[in-house]
Design a protein around this motif. Structure first.
Motif, PDB file in Angstrom:
ATOM      1  N   HIS A  36      13.288   8.767  -2.374  1.00 34.94           N
ATOM      2  CA  HIS A  36      13.149   7.872  -3.521  1.00 34.94           C
ATOM      3  C   HIS A  36      12.373   6.615  -3.168  1.00 34.94           C
ATOM      4  CE1 HIS A  36      16.577  10.518  -4.099  1.00 34.94           C
ATOM      5  NE2 HIS A  36      16.148  10.577  -5.343  1.00 34.94           N
ATOM      6  N   ASP A  37      12.472   6.239  -1.899  1.00 38.74           N
ATOM      7  CA  ASP A  37      11.704   5.093  -1.443  1.00 38.74           C
ATOM      8  C   ASP A  37      10.237   5.461  -1.246  1.00 38.74           C
ATOM      9  OD1 ASP A  37      14.056   3.582  -1.454  1.00 38.74           O
ATOM     10  OD2 ASP A  37      14.594   4.315   0.531  1.00 38.74           O
ATOM     11  N   LEU A  38       9.985   6.729  -0.924  1.00 38.94           N
ATOM     12  CA  LEU A  38       8.597   7.202  -0.850  1.00 38.94           C
ATOM     13  C   LEU A  38       7.960   7.150  -2.238  1.00 38.94           C
ATOM     14  CD1 LEU A  38       6.238   8.544   0.697  1.00 38.94           C
ATOM     15  CD2 LEU A  38       7.356  10.755   0.315  1.00 38.94           C
ATOM     16  N   MET A  39       8.746   7.492  -3.249  1.00 37.98           N
ATOM     17  CA  MET A  39       8.254   7.398  -4.630  1.00 37.98           C
ATOM     18  C   MET A  39       7.963   5.931  -4.984  1.00 37.98           C
ATOM     19  SD  MET A  39       8.029  10.434  -5.837  1.00 37.98           S
ATOM     20  CE  MET A  39       7.579  10.890  -4.191  1.00 37.98           C
ATOM     21  N   GLU A  40       8.838   5.053  -4.507  1.00 35.97           N
ATOM     22  CA  GLU A  40       8.616   3.625  -4.725  1.00 35.97           C
ATOM     23  C   GLU A  40       7.336   3.167  -4.010  1.00 35.97           C
ATOM     24  OE1 GLU A  40      10.071   1.707  -6.753  1.00 35.97           O
ATOM     25  OE2 GLU A  40       9.792  -0.357  -6.070  1.00 35.97           O
ATOM     26  N   LEU A  41       7.127   3.714  -2.826  1.00 31.69           N
ATOM     27  CA  LEU A  41       5.904   3.402  -2.072  1.00 31.69           C
ATOM     28  C   LEU A  41       4.667   3.779  -2.884  1.00 31.69           C
ATOM     29  CD1 LEU A  41       5.291   4.195   1.690  1.00 31.69           C
ATOM     30  CD2 LEU A  41       3.551   4.715   0.008  1.00 31.69           C
ATOM     31  N   PHE A  42       4.709   4.981  -3.477  1.00 34.21           N
ATOM     32  CA  PHE A  42       3.558   5.420  -4.281  1.00 34.21           C
ATOM     33  C   PHE A  42       3.395   4.554  -5.531  1.00 34.21           C
ATOM     34  CE2 PHE A  42       3.955   9.852  -2.292  1.00 34.21           C
ATOM     35  CZ  PHE A  42       2.875   9.633  -1.450  1.00 34.21           C
ATOM     36  N   ARG A  43       4.508   4.089  -6.066  1.00 37.62           N
ATOM     37  CA  ARG A  43       4.425   3.211  -7.243  1.00 37.62           C
ATOM     38  C   ARG A  43       3.754   1.888  -6.863  1.00 37.62           C
ATOM     39  NH1 ARG A  43       6.645  -0.988  -9.804  1.00 37.62           N
ATOM     40  NH2 ARG A  43       8.117  -1.494  -8.153  1.00 37.62           N
ATOM     41  N   VAL A  44       4.146   1.363  -5.703  1.00 38.89           N
ATOM     42  CA  VAL A  44       3.624   0.073  -5.264  1.00 38.89           C
ATOM     43  C   VAL A  44       2.183   0.196  -4.761  1.00 38.89           C
ATOM     44  CG1 VAL A  44       3.915  -1.713  -3.499  1.00 38.89           C
ATOM     45  CG2 VAL A  44       5.910  -0.865  -4.744  1.00 38.89           C
ATOM     46  N   GLY A  45       1.904   1.268  -4.040  1.00 44.73           N
ATOM     47  CA  GLY A  45       0.600   1.399  -3.386  1.00 44.73           C
ATOM     48  C   GLY A  45      -0.412   2.204  -4.164  1.00 44.73           C
ATOM     49  N   GLY A  46       0.023   2.834  -5.250  1.00 40.84           N
ATOM     50  CA  GLY A  46      -0.871   3.699  -6.010  1.00 40.84           C
ATOM     51  C   GLY A  46      -0.642   5.154  -5.637  1.00 40.84           C
TER      52      GLY A  46
END
Lengths: 377, 424
Positions: free
Chosen positions: B57-67
């Motif tokens: 879920h934090d990887l998904m957050e990473l993609f949200r933040v980083g594109g």
């Protein structure tokens, strides 16, 4: 995470639909408890912390961190291999308390001693002491909730080796008595009391059978008092230091509990445990080494009040060759996390001696405390 | 929609794909990875990420933040698996993305991408639980053996393009005004607001002013700010003294006493389980430390290496920076040794217990191709690039995006609150 702790997606779905689980996935069981939990639920959560600790202890024993031939008898769950950093932490915790207890017992070894273990649960310390110091006379008291003492006593009754150990210390084996409801075990030396520790703050305070008011006494609280309200926790120390074992009898305490609740790790710890319905009520009040020292001093342990976090204890209390032995048991990769974990638990020890005799002062003279305390109270 | 796109969609929902699909995916991934060298060449712009450790879920957050992929070009520096509860979904998703967009995502190997480590730290058990057999674990481990050992980022811009992002704290805006200065470091929060901005030191005559500026900045003493504390520029460094135009080496752990040139990494035979010692092991296990030269690692594998080692290696290999992961840093990133090396950590609230924030590092593209010619597109107040060439080379402009753990139960995925162990 070890296998039994990884949530199974299928079982998650089942529990969401009200499926029942028993025995495993304790995280899943408790994490759903978002609804308002009753006091009974909270008590049960605290009582269950004993099995959690027992599981950690067993993991350490299986891997060779600790030696304890008695722990297996009390285990109600199959051994779960804990992560290396948790094994290391359990090792440091147990070893730290062992060091303080051993120094107490081996100072004036012919003198009768008394140990009171608060929230003892399935702790095997009494049996380990008996086998390590067969000639030492020690009166031992364990306190816990009735549900925990009943389980422990049932185990003792069905385990001949444990019964034999207990009886060996008695002059007359018939001195060993077990209450009808099997929640109390009494004898001149070994006692298990089913007492809710919160009753110490009500009056009259409970009477403790076979508790000697004149024998030098060590109180142990291994993650116990922290679950109580600050007033209840203080009342227990106060009772022991005044009415139960009045001066000038020497009394000391050894506490092991979490500290430093105000940084990111500490805040996360408090929140994570709260979601398991485990509340660390005295954590903020005694959240630093300094505060722990002040706590001990003002409770009446006036001759010594010291504290160190378990990171310091691993560094300074454990001999180099023993550190090497332990480090070689498992490959440990998570150094930054281990450091975080160890610095968020402390051992605090304080004592009241009888004048010049200074039993505890002598016993613990060489035990190094931690000067630095980076958390501002 | 292709099978691969379907698998990606399924994994994005944190649902594992069937075993036969994993086998197929791993086969394709291996065919792709075998073509990569031990050190993959990557062109800027790129977003560099550290450890993920199954925190899906934090990887998904990473993609949200980083594109998202493929809009953003990603480089993950290993440790995709172990510790978290969703190693399988995290790794398979990254692998799917790699197969689907091979030029937009680079995966290199971490020390946890190993048979031995995954049996202790959770990935093996997780596969067993989710599939009932160790087959999937085996397929994944075969892929691990083919992952590159490092990456070399070229063409990164020396200075950050000025962004029009708002400041997180408008009152601090004045102290970070850099209109007439080039931006070397910028830290943004998960909402894209600027938390901290650090201008580049231009030359010796300005350096005293520029160095006193960060140390007197009120942000530095504010613990709640995550940016500056991870930036060595705030403490010891006079800004970057890296080599302008030099490349950025990305590796999971660090350097090895057996490796003095990047070409020596290229010569290793990497297609094997991570050995217990030797150059390949060191690259995945070593840590920078405040020592001189080399030291023994408490981890029992790899080495500790000091500033002199890093500076010497960077000089010899014409590097401006080494980016690595491997160590938890509470602020998400940490620059060391005058900004010659940075640790990037991308697993927020690591193990659901540590309370840390995570970060990713964005390196921009240098518009001038050559690497040390600055873009002169009429920006107001831009300095002459000759100043730079006179004093040597600067490290790349670095934009850190710092983010917290994904909120629980917010993404419609099976996100039961995980349980972290404590001593009770």
């Amino acid at each position: 995470m070890p296998a039994p702790e990884i949530p199974n997606l299928k079982s998650l779905l089942a529990s969401r639909r009200g499926g029942q689980q028993r025995g495993r996935g304790r995280g899943i069981l408790t994490s759903g408890a978002k609804h308002e939990s009753s006091d009974a639920d909270k008590d049960r959560a605290v009582q269950n912390t004993d099995q959690d600790a027992a599981t950690s202890r067993l993991s350490c024993i299986e891997l060779g961190y600790l030696e304890d031939p008695f722990a297996k008898a009390f285990a109600t769950q199959p051994t779960i291999r804990r992560l290396p950093l948790l094994n290391r932490g359990t090792y440091v915790r147990t070893t730290a308390i062992d060091i303080l207890v051993d120094k107490f017992l081996s100072t004036s070894p012919t003198e009768l001693k008394q140990i009171v273990s608060l929230g003892a649960g399935t702790d095997t310390r009494y049996y380990r002491i008996l086998s390590k110091y067969p000639s030492i006379k020690v009166i031992y008291h364990e306190f816990d909730f009735p549900s925990n003492t009943a389980t422990k006593i049932a185990t003792i009754q069905k385990t001949p080796s444990l019964l034999a150990q207990i009886r060996q210390s008695l002059l007359d084996p018939s001195d060993l008595k077990i209450s009808v409801d099997k929640t109390f075990l009494t004898s001149p030396f070994y006692n298990i009391h089913a007492i809710d520790l919160r009753t110490f703050s009500t009056s009259p305070a409970p009477t403790i059978p076979n508790l000697s008011a004149t024998t030098p006494t060590l109180l142990l609280s291994e993650c116990c008092l922290i679950y109580l309200q600050p007033a209840d926790a203080s009342a227990i120390l106060f009772s022991f230091l005044t009415t139960l074992i009045p001066a000038p009898t020497p009394v000391a305490v050894v506490l092991y509990e979490p500290i430093r609740p105000h940084d990111a790790f500490g805040r996360t710890m408090e929140a994570n445990l709260a979601s398991r319905n485990i509340h660390l009520h005295t954590l903020k009040k005694y959240g630093s080494l300094t505060r722990q020292r002040i706590r001990l001093k003002s409770a009446g342990f006036e001759h010594g009040f010291k504290a160190a976090d378990t990171g310091f204890i691993w560094q300074k209390w454990i001999a180099e060759e023993e550190k090497e032995r332990v480090a070689a048991l498992e490959m440990l990769d998570e150094f930054e996390e281990l450091e975080l974990l160890l610095t968020h638990y402390c051992v605090a020890w304080g004592w009241r001696d009888r004048g010049e005799e200074a039993l505890f002062g002598k016993a613990w003279a060489e035990v190094q405390e931690q000067e630095r305390d980076d958390e501002v109270g | 929609m292709s099978d691969l796109d379907r698998a990606i969609a399924q994994l994005r929902a944190c649902r594992p794909i069937p075993e036969y699909q994993v086998r197929e995916l791993c086969y394709k991934a291996r065919e792709l990875l075998i073509e990569e060298g031990n050190v993959v060449g990557v062109d800027a712009p790129v977003t560099i990420c550290g450890d993920i450790h199954g925190q899906f879920h934090d990887l998904m957050e990473l993609f949200r933040v980083g594109g998202d992929v493929p809009d953003t070009n990603y480089l993950f520096m290993g440790d995709f698996v172990d510790r978290g509860f969703y190693s399988l979904e995290s790794f398979l998703l990254l692998l799917c993305l790699k197969v689907r967009y091979p030029d937009r995502i680079t995966l290199i190997r971490g020390n946890h991408e190993s048979r031995q480590i995954t049996t202790v730290y959770g990935f093996y058990d997780e596969c067993l639980r989710k599939y009932g057999s160790a087959n999937v674990w085996r397929y994944c481990c075969e892929v691990f053996d083919y992952l590159a050992l490092g990456a070399l980022v070229i063409g990164a811009a020396t200075n950050l393009e000025p962004s029009d992002a708002p400041f997180a704290d408008p009152t601090s805006q004045a102290s970070m005004q850099t209109e007439d200065q080039d931006i070397e470091i910028e830290t943004l929060n998960a909402n894209g607001e600027i938390m901290f901005r650090f201008p580049r030191n231009h030359d010796a005559s300005q350096s005293s002013q520029a160095t006193s500026q960060p140390s007197s900045s009120p942000i530095i003493d504010t613990p709640s700010r995550t940016g500056p504390s991870g930036t060595s520029a705030t403490s010891s460094a006079n800004g970057s003294r890296g080599n302008d135009g030099g490349a950025v080496l990305c590796v999971h752990g660090g350097l090895s006493p057996l490796i003095d040139t990047i070409d020596k990494i290229r010569l290793l035979d990497r297609k094997q389980e991570v050995p217990h010692e030797g150059a390949m092991c060191d690259l995945l296990w070593s840590d920078p430390d405040e020592i001189d030269g080399w030291g023994l690692s408490p981890r029992g594998a790899g080495f500790l290496f000091g500033a002199d080692i890093v500076k010497c290696f960077n000089y010899k290999n014409d590097l401006s920076l080494i980016a690595r992961a491997h160590q938890l840093v509470m602020e998400g990133f940490k620059e060391m040794f005058d900004s010659t090396i940075v640790t990037v950590w991308s697993a927020p609230n690591y193990c659901y217990r540590c309370g840390n924030v995570a970060a990713i590092l964005e390196l921009g593209e240098d518009g001038s191709n050559a690497g040390y010619m600055r873009r002169s597109n009429g920006d107001v107040g831009r300095r002459q690039s000759s100043v730079l060439t006179e004093r040597g080379r600067d490290g790349p402009g670095r934009r850190y995006r710092v983010f917290d753990a994904a909120p629980q139960d917010s993404r419609g995925m099976p996100a039961k609150k995980p349980v972290a162990d404590y001593f009770l």
